[in-house]
Each structure stands twice: as C-alpha cells, then as structure tokens.
Design a protein around this motif. Structure first.
Motif, mmCIF file in Angstrom:
data_model
loop_
_atom_site.group_PDB
_atom_site.id
_atom_site.type_symbol
_atom_site.label_atom_id
_atom_site.label_comp_id
_atom_site.label_asym_id
_atom_site.label_seq_id
_atom_site.Cartn_x
_atom_site.Cartn_y
_atom_site.Cartn_z
ATOM 1 N N PHE A 131 0.036 2.220 7.110
ATOM 2 C CA PHE A 131 0.072 3.649 6.750
ATOM 3 C C PHE A 131 -1.055 3.962 5.765
ATOM 4 O O PHE A 131 -1.270 3.224 4.807
ATOM 5 C CB PHE A 131 1.419 4.024 6.130
ATOM 6 C CG PHE A 131 2.567 3.843 7.088
ATOM 7 C CD1 PHE A 131 2.604 4.549 8.288
ATOM 8 C CD2 PHE A 131 3.584 2.946 6.816
ATOM 9 C CE1 PHE A 131 3.625 4.363 9.199
ATOM 10 C CE2 PHE A 131 4.616 2.757 7.721
ATOM 11 C CZ PHE A 131 4.634 3.468 8.917
ATOM 12 N N GLU A 135 -0.159 9.274 4.132
ATOM 13 C CA GLU A 135 1.095 9.233 4.898
ATOM 14 C C GLU A 135 2.310 8.870 4.048
ATOM 15 O O GLU A 135 3.440 9.109 4.461
ATOM 16 C CB GLU A 135 0.977 8.207 6.041
ATOM 17 C CG GLU A 135 0.004 8.618 7.128
ATOM 18 C CD GLU A 135 -0.047 7.569 8.229
ATOM 19 O OE1 GLU A 135 0.688 7.708 9.218
ATOM 20 O OE2 GLU A 135 -0.816 6.603 8.076
ATOM 21 N N LYS A 157 9.231 5.486 6.637
ATOM 22 C CA LYS A 157 8.165 5.903 7.550
ATOM 23 C C LYS A 157 8.086 4.949 8.750
ATOM 24 O O LYS A 157 7.907 5.372 9.888
ATOM 25 C CB LYS A 157 6.837 5.897 6.763
ATOM 26 C CG LYS A 157 5.668 6.417 7.520
ATOM 27 C CD LYS A 157 5.484 7.880 7.254
ATOM 28 C CE LYS A 157 4.373 8.460 8.085
ATOM 29 N NZ LYS A 157 4.458 9.894 8.204
#
Ligand SMILES: Cc1cc2nc3c(=O)[nH]c(=O)nc-3n(C[C@H](O)[C@H](O)[C@H](O)COP(=O)(O)OP(=O)(O)OC[C@H]3O[C@@H](n4cnc5c(N)ncnc54)[C@H](O)[C@@H]3O)c2cc1C
Length: 481
Positions: A131, A135, A157
């Motif tokens: 990521f 993000e 995530k």
C-alpha cells in the motif's frame, strides 16, 4: 501502439504491473534498463550491490530472450536516456513502476516532463509496496506516525482490497517484439567501474522464488524464535530480492498466508510475525514519503546526547567499527559479515547500530551511509527508519535510552559463538564461556586459545558499562537544559 517498459527496481516477469499493462495495451513492448552513469560514479554503491544487480539483469534478459524479446539497455543520465529512447524508438507510451525515494521522485517527474514535450504518454503503477502512503491514513486523513495504528489500518485495507498476484503476461512472446537492432551483451561489473566479486547470495527471479518456497515450507513456522539467531538460516534473506524487485511483496505475503491453510507443521503466530515485518517495510516507506525530512535529519526533534565531535578519536573509533575491530565479538562479526557478504542479520544490525550510536557516540547518519554503501538490500526507507529507531529519533515512542549490551546480546542469541567464530576466525579456539568477552581471558587462557588480546584480536575500544553511563549522563544533561 509501441510501449517502453522502463525497468528499475522491478527486475522480474511475475506480478510486474508495468509489464503486464504494457503487454495488454501495446502491440510492441520494449523492456529498457538504464545504467545511471552519475549514480554509478558516486560512491553510493559497493561492488556486491552492482554484481547482484547485474546477476538479476542477466537472468531477466535470458527469461525475456526465451520469449523472443530483447532487453534493451543504455548507459548515461536516466532522464536523457529514457527520453532519447522514446524519441528514437518512436514510442507512444512509457510504463514504469513507481519509486518513492525523494531523488527518484524528482527524476521521474523530469522524465515525465520531457516525455510530455515529445507527446509520449506515461503510465505508472504501484509495485514496490503493498500500500502506498496515501492509501493508509488516520481518521482525519493524516499520515500515521505509530506503527501499531498503521498496522491495524494496513490489515483492514488488505482484507478490503484482496490484492491479487499477476502471472507472467501470456502475450509476452516474440509477437510483441519491436524490430530494433540487436543490442550488445549487458556490461560487466568491470566495465561499469566495479570489481567482480563472488556473491554470497544468488541473484535473480528464479532464485527469489526458490528461496521463498524454501522459507514458506520450513523456517517461517519457527520464525519468531529463529529470526533472532544469527548462526542459523532463520529468516528469509529475501530483502535482497525485494530491493531489486526479483520478488514482489504481494507474492510473498500471499504465499505466507496460503501456507496457513496447508495443515501439518504450521504456526499461525510465526507466519503473522513474518508478515508483520513486511508491514514494517511498507510503514517505513510511508514515513519516507509522508515525512521526506527524515532522509536528511531526525524524524522528531528529541533531545538525545550529542555525537562525539569530529577529530582523530572519532575517526579511530569509526574505523574500528567499520572494519569489525572493536573488541566486541558480536559487533565485529556483524560488521565483517556485512563487509564480506553485503548482508547482515537483523538482530546484529540492531546491535552494531546501538553500539555505534550509544557506545561510540558517533552520529547515526555515518552508520546509515555506511550501510547504504555496503548492503545489497540497501533501501533508503528501511535503512533510515531502522537507524532512526536505533538512535531513538524515529517514529516510535521509546525515549533515548534503548542501549543494547553487546556481550549480553551475544550470550543470548549466539550462546556457543558459532556465528562469531564464522566471521572472526581469530576467536575460533576461544572457549564458549569466554567468546562473548574474550578480553576477560587470563594470559594463560589467551595462550591456550591462540588469541592474544591486543595482538591477535582487538582489546575493547571502549568499556561498555562506562560508555553506557556516559551516554545516560549526557542524556540527563540534555533534558535539564
Ligand atoms: C540499522 C538497520 C538498518 C537496516 N537497513 C535495511 C535496509 O537498508 N534494507 C532493508 O531491506 N532492511 C533493512 N533493515 C531491516 C532488516 O534488518 C532487514 O530487512 C532484514 O534483516 C532482511 O533480512 P530478511 O530478508 O531475512 O528478513 P526477514 O526477517 O525474513 O523479513 C522479511 C522481510 O521483511 C522486511 N523487514 C524485515 N525487518 C524489517 C525492518 N526492521 N524494517 C523494514 N523492513 C523489514 C524485509 O523486506 C525482509 O526481507 C535494517 C535494520 C536495521 C536495524
């Protein structure tokens, strides 16, 4: 449509977003690598680093050749070379995977600007991390400074994203080859101005995959303990492959998590501890991206004891540390492992860093630079984040008093001195009960083990107990100021 895939730290065919996109979108695909002349002439890299990179490139060139595609290479300033290549080869698009170091962000911006002038499109991709910094953010969109909060959001995530691993594009065959003149073989290390060295680690994508399989089938399931023992193969040693992108972090994490479903000798906590390390990797990358000032100074302005002033005493101590001649066997073994192989065990990295900063009171940036020049896995984000952690100037909350005792560390993690003897042969015959503090041997013991302190092996350059106390006292004075 004709596309150039500008290869940088992504020297592989599997799970290669820029290459995959180029194969999907273009009729002709030209893989290009540029040997950056100014960088090669700086003293930023060592011979082991260059030899490892060339090994990765050679394997990649041969995997591409097996598919009828030629790896093009150039030498010079990267901005000029990529722009020239796009012009000469009449490319419509240039593809690359993003890099996040401050210097490379600026370089990529310049390339993009030049290509825009030529009317060449640019497509860039996330690859080096799972990521990107943008993000994973806090509740109000702020970058996270604490690893624990970052880790929680990283997992949220991960579960929400279901990041997938791409295979080698099936269309990557000679039908995609552009009709360009045949290129000469890749340069040798000598031609790039470096020594040819026998590498302690095998480069290339095939080796990365082999090493990953080996690790996932065995050592990962005792990782939490095994990773602390420098004498054994208890960690993955995949950092070299992540550095040159011969393995993607997504591939590694998926393989680790898949192993949990296999049954048999599986340890969930060990696997998760290993995945945690890859989250640390993302974390330090986001710290560098969100707080680029860390590249040139402390993350936070904390009062830590001042470093020793420049001068001959500082230089003598720094040289002893670099050469592995401090008289502290674990520190010396670690530094010699680094100098000989281009890699050092993580626990020992922490011990040598603590010793440099707190026992020798030498600025952490000198150690950071030495590591960058000698590690094959040298990575600005991970290196800086870890040096700042050891210097207590980094993102974590710990105050300035994390001081490793090198003799206790070696008693705990290399009790029989197997690792020490491997890299410090002068101590080969010193008995296990003396190997951690050989200077405590009597003259008789020194004769029997063939190791005279101050002659065959260095006497301690500082007294750890005294150095520790001085560091703590200086720290108190700083706080009182
Ligand atoms: C002072 C210091 C400097 C360091 N410099 C670097 C560096 O330049 N490049 C680098 O890749 N790592 C660096 N590290 C982190 C760590 O030592 C190496 O990543 C690790 O030793 C690599 O061995 P491995 O692949 O067997 O790791 P494993 O234990 O198998 O871990 C798997 C992967 O997780 C990542 N990882 C593990 N530990 C860390 C960590 N503490 N921080 C960030 N990522 C981590 C690496 O990509 C590693 O390959 C440094 C650590 C210290 C204490």
């Amino acid at each position: 449509m004709r596309g150039i895939v500008w290869l940088r730290r992504d020297l592989r065919l599997h799970d290669q977003p820029a290459l995959t996109a180029a194969c999907e979108e273009c009729d002709e695909v030209i893989p290009l690598f540029v040997f950056d002349e100014p960088l090669l002439h700086s003293d930023e890299f060592g011979s082991a680093w260059v030899n490892f990179m060339l090994g990765c490139l050679q394997e990649l060139a041969s995997s591409l050749a097996d598919r009828g595609i030629i790896l093009q290479w150039r030498r010079g300033d990267q901005v000029e070379q990529v722009t020239q290549a796009a012009r000469e080869w009449k490319a419509d698009v240039v593809y690359w995977n993003r890099d996040y170091e401050p210097g490379t962000i600026e370089r990529d911006r310049l390339v993009q600007q030049q290509l825009a002038r030529l009317g060449v499109a640019v497509r860039t991709f996330k690859d080096h991390v799972v990521f990107e910094a943008a993000e994973i953010r806090g509740a109000t969109g702020e970058p996270l400074q604490r690893y624990s909060a970052y880790r929680t959001r990283w997992w949220t995530k991960w579960h929400a994203t279901k990041s997938a691993v791409q295979s080698v594009p099936a269309s990557l065959t000679k039908t995609k080859a552009a009709p360009l003149p045949v290129i000469r073989p890749l340069p040798t290390a000598k031609e790039l101005g470096y020594d040819l060295v026998d590498l302690a680690f095998e480069p290339g994508e095939r080796q990365a995959q082999k090493r990953l399989r080996w690790f996932i089938d065995g050592p990962i399931h005792s990782y939490a303990h095994g990773r602390n023992l420098p004498a054994i193969d208890g960690s993955s040693q995949l950092s070299l492959h992540f550095r040159f992108g011969t393995l993607s972090p997504r591939t590694a994490i998926h393989a680790a998590l898949r192993s949990l479903a296999k049954g048999g000798r599986v340890s969930r906590s060990d696997v998760m501890t290993w995945v945690d390390e890859l989250i640390w990797r993302d974390f330090f990358q986001q710290v560098l991206t969100a707080f680029p000032h860390v590249a040139t100074g402390p993350f936070k302005a904390v009062s830590v004891p001042p470093a020793r002033p420049p001068g001959s005493e500082r230089d003598r101590l720094f040289r002893a540390w670099c050469e592995g001649k401090t008289g502290y066997p674990l520190v010396d073994a670690g530094m010699r492992q680094l100098n000989q192989t281009g890699w050092m065990h993580n626990r020992v990295r922490m011990v040598v860093a603590s010793f440099l900063i707190k026992d020798l009171r030498i600025d952490w940036q000198s150690g950071e630079q030495y590591f960058i020049r000698h590690l094959i896995d040298a990575d600005v984000a991970a290196n800086n984040g870890n040096w700042q952690w050891c210097a207590s100037t980094g993102t974590d909350a710990m105050p300035g008093y994390r001081i490793f005792n090198p003799a206790l560390q070696s008693k705990r993690f290399d009790a029989d001195g197997i690792y020490i003897r491997r890299y410090v042969p002068e101590l080969a015959r010193v008995p296990a009960n003396r190997i951690h503090e050989p200077h405590l041997m009597s003259p008789d013991e020194q004769s029997r083990s063939g190791c005279h302190i101050g002659v065959d092996y260095a006497a301690p350059v500082v007294d750890h107990r005294q150095a520790r106390q001085e560091y703590l006292d200086l720290g108190k004075q700083q706080v009182m100021r």
